[in-house]
Design an enzyme around this catalytic site. Structure first.
Site, PDB file in Angstrom:
ATOM      1  N   LYS A   1       1.018  -2.451   8.865  1.00  0.00           N
ATOM      2  CA  LYS A   1       2.536  -1.943   8.763  1.00  0.00           C
ATOM      3  C   LYS A   1       3.268  -3.053   9.326  1.00  0.00           C
ATOM      4  CE  LYS A   1       2.182   3.004  10.015  1.00  0.00           C
ATOM      5  NZ  LYS A   1       2.806   3.997  10.961  1.00  0.00           N
TER       6      LYS A   1
ATOM      7  N   LEU B   1       0.893  -1.142  -0.066  1.00  0.00           N
ATOM      8  CA  LEU B   1      -0.211  -0.072   0.082  1.00  0.00           C
ATOM      9  C   LEU B   1       0.811   1.177  -0.100  1.00  0.00           C
ATOM     10  CD1 LEU B   1      -2.713  -1.030   2.626  1.00  0.00           C
ATOM     11  CD2 LEU B   1      -2.981  -0.927  -0.046  1.00  0.00           C
ATOM     12  N   GLY B   2       2.022   1.099   0.499  1.00  0.00           N
ATOM     13  CA  GLY B   2       2.879   2.383   0.709  1.00  0.00           C
ATOM     14  C   GLY B   2       4.157   2.239   1.423  1.00  0.00           C
TER      15      GLY B   2
ATOM     16  N   GLY C   1       6.765   3.607   4.350  1.00  0.00           N
ATOM     17  CA  GLY C   1       6.899   4.999   5.571  1.00  0.00           C
ATOM     18  C   GLY C   1       8.388   4.754   5.745  1.00  0.00           C
ATOM     19  N   GLY C   2       8.494   5.394   6.988  1.00  0.00           N
ATOM     20  CA  GLY C   2      10.143   5.616   7.495  1.00  0.00           C
ATOM     21  C   GLY C   2      10.642   4.258   7.859  1.00  0.00           C
ATOM     22  N   PHE C   3       9.898   3.582   8.650  1.00  0.00           N
ATOM     23  CA  PHE C   3      10.495   2.137   9.330  1.00  0.00           C
ATOM     24  C   PHE C   3       9.873   1.036   8.557  1.00  0.00           C
ATOM     25  CE2 PHE C   3      10.864   4.497  13.125  1.00  0.00           C
ATOM     26  CZ  PHE C   3      12.383   4.757  12.996  1.00  0.00           C
ATOM     27  N   ALA C   4       8.492   1.437   8.099  1.00  0.00           N
ATOM     28  CA  ALA C   4       7.540   0.364   7.593  1.00  0.00           C
ATOM     29  C   ALA C   4       7.309   0.292   6.104  1.00  0.00           C
ATOM     30  CB  ALA C   4       6.375   0.331   8.701  1.00  0.00           C
ATOM     31  N   LYS C   5       6.860  -0.680   5.911  1.00  0.00           N
ATOM     32  CA  LYS C   5       6.063  -0.848   4.684  1.00  0.00           C
ATOM     33  C   LYS C   5       4.789  -1.517   4.945  1.00  0.00           C
ATOM     34  CE  LYS C   5       7.860  -2.236   0.024  1.00  0.00           C
ATOM     35  NZ  LYS C   5       8.804  -3.211  -0.774  1.00  0.00           N
TER      36      LYS C   5
ATOM     37  N   ASP D   1       2.278  16.058  13.384  1.00  0.00           N
ATOM     38  CA  ASP D   1       2.378  15.633  12.080  1.00  0.00           C
ATOM     39  C   ASP D   1       1.033  15.830  10.932  1.00  0.00           C
ATOM     40  OD1 ASP D   1       3.877  15.373   9.776  1.00  0.00           O
ATOM     41  OD2 ASP D   1       4.420  13.319   9.797  1.00  0.00           O
TER      42      ASP D   1
HETATM   43  P1  ADP Z   1       4.898   7.232   7.424  1.00  0.00           P
HETATM   44  O1  ADP Z   1       4.710   7.325   8.631  1.00  0.00           O
HETATM   45  O2  ADP Z   1       6.036   7.502   6.649  1.00  0.00           O
HETATM   46  O3  ADP Z   1       3.633   8.097   6.624  1.00  0.00           O
HETATM   47  P2  ADP Z   1       3.266   4.624   7.289  1.00  0.00           P
HETATM   48  O4  ADP Z   1       4.191   3.847   7.345  1.00  0.00           O
HETATM   49  O5  ADP Z   1       2.286   5.348   8.146  1.00  0.00           O
HETATM   50  O6  ADP Z   1       4.292   5.665   6.743  1.00  0.00           O
HETATM   51  O7  ADP Z   1       2.478   4.445   5.778  1.00  0.00           O
HETATM   52  C1  ADP Z   1       3.271   4.209   4.670  1.00  0.00           C
HETATM   53  C2  ADP Z   1       2.395   4.112   3.686  1.00  0.00           C
HETATM   54  O8  ADP Z   1       1.125   3.178   3.540  1.00  0.00           O
HETATM   55  C3  ADP Z   1       0.985   5.529   3.575  1.00  0.00           C
HETATM   56  O9  ADP Z   1       1.533   6.655   2.928  1.00  0.00           O
HETATM   57  C4  ADP Z   1       0.085   4.890   2.627  1.00  0.00           C
HETATM   58  O10 ADP Z   1       0.195   5.117   1.421  1.00  0.00           O
HETATM   59  C5  ADP Z   1       0.042   3.473   3.193  1.00  0.00           C
HETATM   60  N1  ADP Z   1      -1.152   3.408   4.496  1.00  0.00           N
HETATM   61  C6  ADP Z   1      -0.764   3.595   5.676  1.00  0.00           C
HETATM   62  N2  ADP Z   1      -1.570   3.326   6.581  1.00  0.00           N
HETATM   63  C7  ADP Z   1      -2.708   3.005   5.745  1.00  0.00           C
HETATM   64  C8  ADP Z   1      -4.019   2.627   5.923  1.00  0.00           C
HETATM   65  N3  ADP Z   1      -4.531   2.439   7.182  1.00  0.00           N
HETATM   66  N4  ADP Z   1      -4.870   2.259   4.887  1.00  0.00           N
HETATM   67  C9  ADP Z   1      -4.370   2.080   3.758  1.00  0.00           C
HETATM   68  N5  ADP Z   1      -2.878   2.574   3.457  1.00  0.00           N
HETATM   69  C10 ADP Z   1      -2.077   2.948   4.345  1.00  0.00           C
END
Ligand code: ADP
Length: 654
Positions: free
Chosen positions: A83, A60-61, A63-67, A177
């Site tokens: 996550k 889905l995306g 993040g800093g630590f996570a995918k 944030d």
């Molecule tokens: P960051 O903290 O760097 O924004 P996250 O780990 O929270 O990264 O999220 C990374 C990506 O995962 C987000 O930018 C989004 O695209 C996707 N994502 C995070 N949470 C959700 C969610 N609850 N539903 C759908 N997509 C999500």
């Protein structure tokens, strides 16, 4: 919804099976791409503590630590946003502490506009955080596709952000944030505040930590000046968010960071004239340099920007990629224009006035239509004079019924005008009705015929029944030259039999819609989660409902029923002759309204007994058992109407 969930389950089950048995068949290129990710991350993930198995789906995306992945609980089919954080990524104590803090803080939050935290577990390789899946991604994604949003949309999203943020602040939590990428959007277009990676407990002003580990997107002057982050700093970020949504760029953006920081410290930004006065005023107050000068969350919602502008209750998913048309879809607009034309008796100036609505902005249009036009229409078409049966449409103008002596008693005197049926396209030249509709009609016809053929000629009136609780059509609108036939039942259900042969009912709670494409095949969905392909029909349904509520009177003294145990009626077929309107319902209820004197016949089956209700010219109703009419006979006026009704029923398909 259920269907899609099941299909997800099926898909994931099958993909997980092939994954388990044929993992080596994965293309090489894919493996190379994943090298940066935890090596060979399992597709089937088991939570050892609960024994639950999950299937990891698409990314889905990042993040800093996570995918973040789609992850399906294989026992329930429920899809989460997971996550997944490799332990290797958070090996340093402060990194691990940060994740633990985020988990502790987030798991305690429960609010409609906060991404829901479902579950968390770990295995040897990773930490897994299961969150509410927001299938429409985030406002950042939406804005990327849209470039800018309209003011009503901004009100819609901001209201929900403020609601979630108010809850957070009440829990003494600062988000720290707030940005478009952290406002997630659910399948039903509801906004959910997420990502609590930088969130922290609110500390008293003197005790606030002066720095934040991490980089908030929209830094406020006080955070830059190391005075600590308070609720007001979240409000500042809201100002930046609002600005970005309306203009497509953040308020403080320059070519170099130093200059950007200077602008933030001085609260210096431009407010283009394209913004409304109210929007400019609200942004200015949110982006006040001194934190105490900024409004609190309650004040924000009471600002003119919210109270003087249209705020949609929901947004269609099409808003993710194109600007909305709001409630006033083109069909509905044209509906009202036609209504105006009909009601003003063709007075060109008035009609022209409504045509100018097309030239207004969307928002002005909404106002004019909802507040101006409708009110004018209502006052012009006084409720006193408007009988149910619609003054509206060209094809719906009531035609005077023949005098009693001319009254139709034979089939060949019935001139059919227009009709519609469930499950077929309405047409005056063909009848492609469902065989079930035919059998409902035949049963009703045989009851009526049996009574008429055997009734004595006497003019007696049998004993009327007391306290009959029946469903009948109290109002109707024929707009079949464009959309379909609408009606309101005595329990306040509003139905429309559309020209395409489908039927929609808006239930009395006004929150539920029943949809039928054919007899017995019902889909149910809430008005706040209308599937995209039904949005147009629901808009028309709501306008039919509104129109009838505001403009038409009930057609008799029978009153309303609120008995929840009564069957849900929906229209199978309607038919208009030059003298009367006939309506046949799924449970065999059959109603005929005579235009010229507003008399009505309603035949229905109650507890295995057919009863006939006659509403006379004075709108007074009497209900008789069909069997007692059969034995005692009835007055001529009622008999003639029964004959005419039977003939309409017999000619439905001619
Ligand atoms: P960051 O903290 O760097 O924004 P996250 O780990 O929270 O990264 O999220 C990374 C990506 O995962 C987000 O930018 C989004 O695209 C996707 N994502 C995070 N949470 C959700 C969610 N609850 N539903 C759908 N997509 C999500």
């Amino acid at each position: 919804m259920e269907i899609s969930k099941n299909s997800v389950l099926q898909q994931t089950n099958s993909s997980s099976m092939s994954e388990a048995t044929q993992r080596s068949c994965e293309p090489r290129r894919k493996k190379a791409e994943d090298r940066s990710a935890p090596s060979e991350m399992a597709r089937i993930i088991t939570d050892a503590a609960t024994g639950k198995c999950y299937c990891r789906g698409k990314v889905l995306g990042k993040g800093g630590f996570a995918k973040c992945y789609e992850m399906t609980d294989l026992s329930t089919g429920k899809v989460y946003a997971a996550k997944i954080i490799p332990h290797a990524r958070v090996s340093k104590p402060h990194q691990r502490e940060k994740i633990d803090r985020e988990i502790e803080l987030h798991r305690a939050l429960h609010h409609k506009h906060i991404v829901h935290f479902y579950h968390y577990f770990e295995d040897k390789e990773n930490i897994y955080i299961l969150l509410e899946h927001c299938s429409r991604k985030s406002l950042a994604h939406i804005l990327k596709a849209r470039k800018v949003l309209t003011e009503p949309e901004v009100r819609y999203y901001l209201r929900q952000i403020v609601s979630g943020l108010k809850y957070l602040h009440e829990q003494e939590i600062l988000h720290r944030d707030l940005k478009l990428g952290n406002f997630f959007v659910s399948e039903s277009m509801e906004l959910k505040v997420g990502d609590f990676g930088l969130a922290a407990k609110l500390e008293p002003a003197g005790n606030r930590r002066k720095t934040i580990c991490g980089t908030p997107n929209y830094l406020s002057p006080e955070v830059l000046n190391k005075q600590g982050h308070g609720c007001e700093s979240d409000v500042w970020a809201l100002g930046c968010v609002m600005y970005t949504m309306l203009l497509g760029r953040p308020p403080f953006e320059t070519t170099n960071l130093k200059e950007t920081y200077r602008c933030i410290r001085e609260a210096r930004y431009s407010l283009p004239s394209s913004l409304s006065l109210q929007a400019k005023q609200l942004i200015a107050s949110l982006l006040a340099k001194i934190p105490e000068d900024r409004p609190n969350l309650d004040h924000i919602l009471r600002h003119d920007f919210f109270t003087q502008g249209f705020s949609p209750e929901r947004l269609p998913p099409s808003c993710c990629h194109s600007a909305p048309d709001f409630h006033v879809s083109s069909p509905a607009k044209s509906f009202f224009k036609k209504a105006a034309a009909a009601l003003f008796g063709g007075r060109r100036d008035k009609v022209k006035y409504y045509e100018t609505l097309n030239k207004l902005t969307k928002e002005e249009e909404i106002y004019k239509l909802q507040h101006d036009l409708e009110k004018t229409v209502i006052s012009q078409q006084s409720k006193k004079t408007s009988e149910n049966g619609s003054p509206l449409p060209p094809s719906g103008c009531p035609v005077a019924l023949a005098t009693e002596s001319q009254s139709a008693t034979t089939q060949d005197t019935i001139r059919l005008i227009v009709r519609g049926s469930l499950g077929s396209c309405s047409s005056s030249s063909e009848c492609l009705e469902d065989s079930t509709t035919g059998s409902v009609a035949e049963t009703v016809a045989s009851m009526l015929r049996g009574c008429l053929e055997n009734m004595p000629k006497a003019n007696d009136t049998p004993q009327a029944l007391n306290g009959c609780n029946l469903q009948w059509v109290t109002k109707w609108v024929d707009y079949s030259n464009k959309y379909g036939f609408g009606y309101q039942l005595s329990d306040h259900t509003v139905g429309v039999l559309f020209n395409n042969g489908t039927h929609m009912s808006l239930l009395p709670d006004r929150k539920t819609i029943h949809y039928y494409a054919e007899l017995g095949q019902r889909s149910v969905f809430p008005t706040c989660e209308v599937p995209e392909h039904f949005v147009g029909q629901v808009t028309v349904l709501k306008y039919f409902s509104h129109y009838m509520e505001e403009n038409l009177m009930d057609g008799g003294d029978l009153g309303t029923v609120t008995d929840a145990h009564l069957p849900r009626l929906y229209l199978l077929q309607w038919l208009k002759s030059d003298r009367a309107l006939m309506m046949l319902f799924n449970d065999g209820t059959f109603q005929v309204n005579f235009y010229h004197d507003h008399t009505k016949i309603i035949l229905c089956c109650q507890r295995d007994e057919y009863v006939l209700t006659y509403i006379n010219e004075e709108r007074v109703s009497k209900t008789f058992q069909l069997s007692s009419l059969l034995t005692s006979g009835c007055p001529t006026d009622l008999r003639q109407r029964m004959v005419y009704s039977l003939n309409m029923l017999l000619q439905r398909c001619s």
